[in-house]
Scaffold this motif. Structure first.
Motif, PDB file in Angstrom:
ATOM      1  N   UNK A 151      18.239  -0.124   1.557  1.00  0.00           N
ATOM      2  CA  UNK A 151      16.997   0.338   0.932  1.00  0.00           C
ATOM      3  C   UNK A 151      16.423   1.572   1.622  1.00  0.00           C
TER       4      UNK A 151
ATOM      5  N   UNK B  19       9.661  -0.286   5.074  1.00  0.00           N
ATOM      6  CA  UNK B  19       9.050  -0.500   3.768  1.00  0.00           C
ATOM      7  C   UNK B  19       8.642  -1.959   3.601  1.00  0.00           C
ATOM      8  N   UNK B  20       7.431  -2.190   3.137  1.00  0.00           N
ATOM      9  CA  UNK B  20       6.988  -3.535   2.774  1.00  0.00           C
ATOM     10  C   UNK B  20       7.268  -3.782   1.301  1.00  0.00           C
ATOM     11  N   UNK B  21       6.761  -2.896   0.441  1.00  0.00           N
ATOM     12  CA  UNK B  21       6.943  -3.118  -0.991  1.00  0.00           C
ATOM     13  C   UNK B  21       7.032  -1.803  -1.745  1.00  0.00           C
ATOM     14  N   UNK B  22       7.730  -1.860  -2.861  1.00  0.00           N
ATOM     15  CA  UNK B  22       7.969  -0.709  -3.723  1.00  0.00           C
ATOM     16  C   UNK B  22       7.421  -1.060  -5.106  1.00  0.00           C
TER      17      UNK B  22
ATOM     18  N   UNK C 233       2.704 -14.922   1.376  1.00  0.00           N
ATOM     19  CA  UNK C 233       1.958 -14.489   2.541  1.00  0.00           C
ATOM     20  C   UNK C 233       2.852 -13.538   3.335  1.00  0.00           C
TER      21      UNK C 233
ATOM     22  N   UNK D  58       3.627 -10.716   6.649  1.00  0.00           N
ATOM     23  CA  UNK D  58       3.424 -10.631   8.101  1.00  0.00           C
ATOM     24  C   UNK D  58       2.158  -9.882   8.482  1.00  0.00           C
ATOM     25  N   UNK D  59       1.752  -8.902   7.675  1.00  0.00           N
ATOM     26  CA  UNK D  59       0.588  -8.086   8.032  1.00  0.00           C
ATOM     27  C   UNK D  59      -0.718  -8.715   7.546  1.00  0.00           C
TER      28      UNK D  59
ATOM     29  N   UNK E 218       9.823  -6.471  -3.191  1.00  0.00           N
ATOM     30  CA  UNK E 218       9.232  -6.862  -1.903  1.00  0.00           C
ATOM     31  C   UNK E 218      10.365  -7.127  -0.926  1.00  0.00           C
ATOM     32  N   UNK E 219      10.300  -6.490   0.245  1.00  0.00           N
ATOM     33  CA  UNK E 219      11.333  -6.688   1.274  1.00  0.00           C
ATOM     34  C   UNK E 219      11.155  -8.063   1.922  1.00  0.00           C
ATOM     35  N   UNK E 220      12.226  -8.832   1.950  1.00  0.00           N
ATOM     36  CA  UNK E 220      12.147 -10.205   2.446  1.00  0.00           C
ATOM     37  C   UNK E 220      11.711 -10.324   3.892  1.00  0.00           C
ATOM     38  N   UNK E 221      12.033  -9.332   4.717  1.00  0.00           N
ATOM     39  CA  UNK E 221      11.716  -9.490   6.140  1.00  0.00           C
ATOM     40  C   UNK E 221      10.230  -9.298   6.440  1.00  0.00           C
ATOM     41  N   UNK E 222       9.418  -9.009   5.426  1.00  0.00           N
ATOM     42  CA  UNK E 222       7.966  -8.942   5.620  1.00  0.00           C
ATOM     43  C   UNK E 222       7.267 -10.220   5.192  1.00  0.00           C
ATOM     44  N   UNK E 223       8.052 -11.165   4.674  1.00  0.00           N
ATOM     45  CA  UNK E 223       7.480 -12.379   4.106  1.00  0.00           C
ATOM     46  C   UNK E 223       7.416 -13.479   5.158  1.00  0.00           C
ATOM     47  N   UNK E 224       6.265 -14.140   5.255  1.00  0.00           N
ATOM     48  CA  UNK E 224       6.145 -15.319   6.109  1.00  0.00           C
ATOM     49  C   UNK E 224       6.438 -16.568   5.293  1.00  0.00           C
TER      50      UNK E 224
ATOM     51  N   UNK F   3      -0.774 -18.959  13.429  1.00  0.00           N
ATOM     52  CA  UNK F   3      -1.098 -20.044  12.511  1.00  0.00           C
ATOM     53  C   UNK F   3      -0.218 -21.263  12.776  1.00  0.00           C
TER      54      UNK F   3
ATOM     55  N   UNK G 162       9.438 -21.368   3.926  1.00  0.00           N
ATOM     56  CA  UNK G 162       8.982 -20.708   5.152  1.00  0.00           C
ATOM     57  C   UNK G 162      10.167 -19.981   5.772  1.00  0.00           C
ATOM     58  N   UNK G 163       9.992 -18.699   6.071  1.00  0.00           N
ATOM     59  CA  UNK G 163      11.062 -17.904   6.682  1.00  0.00           C
ATOM     60  C   UNK G 163      11.211 -18.293   8.158  1.00  0.00           C
TER      61      UNK G 163
ATOM     62  N   UNK H 216      12.409 -16.844  10.734  1.00  0.00           N
ATOM     63  CA  UNK H 216      12.169 -15.887  11.812  1.00  0.00           C
ATOM     64  C   UNK H 216      10.684 -15.725  12.145  1.00  0.00           C
ATOM     65  N   UNK H 217       9.803 -16.429  11.433  1.00  0.00           N
ATOM     66  CA  UNK H 217       8.387 -16.430  11.777  1.00  0.00           C
ATOM     67  C   UNK H 217       7.990 -17.653  12.595  1.00  0.00           C
TER      68      UNK H 217
END
Lengths: 71, 71, 71, 71, 71, 71, 71
Positions: E37, E65-68, F19, F21-22, F60-66, G24, G60-61, G63-64
């Motif tokens: 990406x 990048x977070x989102x597009x 939800x 990460x930020x 949405x990039x998966x690595x930003x997702x909690x 959290x 739940x991912x 890596x968090x």
């Protein structure tokens, strides 16, 4: 030479003190681990600043660990 | 040329000073290491600002290490 | 085209200035490196704000490095 | 379609402006790169807030880069 | 089912709005991308708080990048 | 046992709450995903503190997702 | 020896307490997991400081996650 995973192997059933990336520390008995240094710990007590908390049995993700002290 | 892991190999049983990502520094004797620069250190003393703490024998995760000084 | 690792190869025994992710900078002579840009540096002097510190010979983890300046 | 590494290939010997994760920006001429977007840059000038600094020739680690602007 | 990379493929030559990890947002036309990406964007305008800035053609590293958003 | 990716598969065309990460949260209908938990979401509404914003269709990039809540 | 993933396997349909990297914590019943310790949890209640929130079923991912306590 003492390989890190060999030292962890010898520490099974021993009490350890762990320091985590977020500043918390934990004490507990090592019940098992894997190649990523994920660990199973029993009788765990967490210290965060002045706060103590009993956590019982936990799975701890290895990538949050800074150092493992043998007690 | 001095390869990083070769220099670590020659440092086994030597005293090292380590700087960690969270700002702490440690001194201790290198007992062993692996390819990820995870290390086993003995007689470890940690310095965090003005605070000193004896940690004895530790397993240190390589990905928390910034630099390793040979003493 | 100048490949990054080729430029590093040509810099062995040369003096470098390094900028780290935590804001510190270092100067030292490159003694060796590996494919991850882990480096062995000798005669290292660290600068953190106004503070200077002699570190001698160090192994520096490549993933803490932002940029390497050839002097 | 313009692949990112193809665009970088065409930018060799061109002037680029780079934005880094820590908020700094740099301008310089691209001398080379690798598949990880590590770059060799010459005639580099760094801007950090109001501060300008000449860095000359640098190796820049790709994982610190946010964006590369073609000038 | 709409696979993320297929949606990106269909967005080539379309205008996108991107949100980055450091809080900045960008608008631009997608010129190309790769499997990580990483993207090539043209006619890019960056917004950081109240500040707008024209960036022209950029290579954007996908891991920032977070989102597009498709416009 | 409910595998995470199987649960995601069953959630295609369903409304999800995410939800990040930020600290931001988003609601939208899942249109697709890949093995890295990158997702295509439609009719997305973002919440950041008190601020609501319509984002329409996003990747949405998966690595930003909690976490991903099924609604 | 208790391997981390084996302990997780035995915890399916059990109630767990999880601590996340962002401070959290969550309680919920484990419905499934994968090799990356991504988890499916049902009847989830989140605690963030004094705030409690019902999340129902979540993915739940892994890596968090810092630690998983068996209740």
């Amino acid at each position: 030479m003492a390989l890190p995973l060999d030292v962890l192997e010898k520490s099974v059933n021993q009490k350890l003190s762990l320091l985590l990336k977020d500043g918390r520390s934990m004490e507990g008995k090592l019940s098992g681990y894997d190649e990523y240094m994920n660990m199973v710990l029993v009788d765990v007590e967490e210290n965060h600043g002045e706060t103590k908390r009993r956590l019982g049995t936990i799975i701890l993700r290895g990538n949050n660990v800074v150092s493992i002290s043998l007690l």
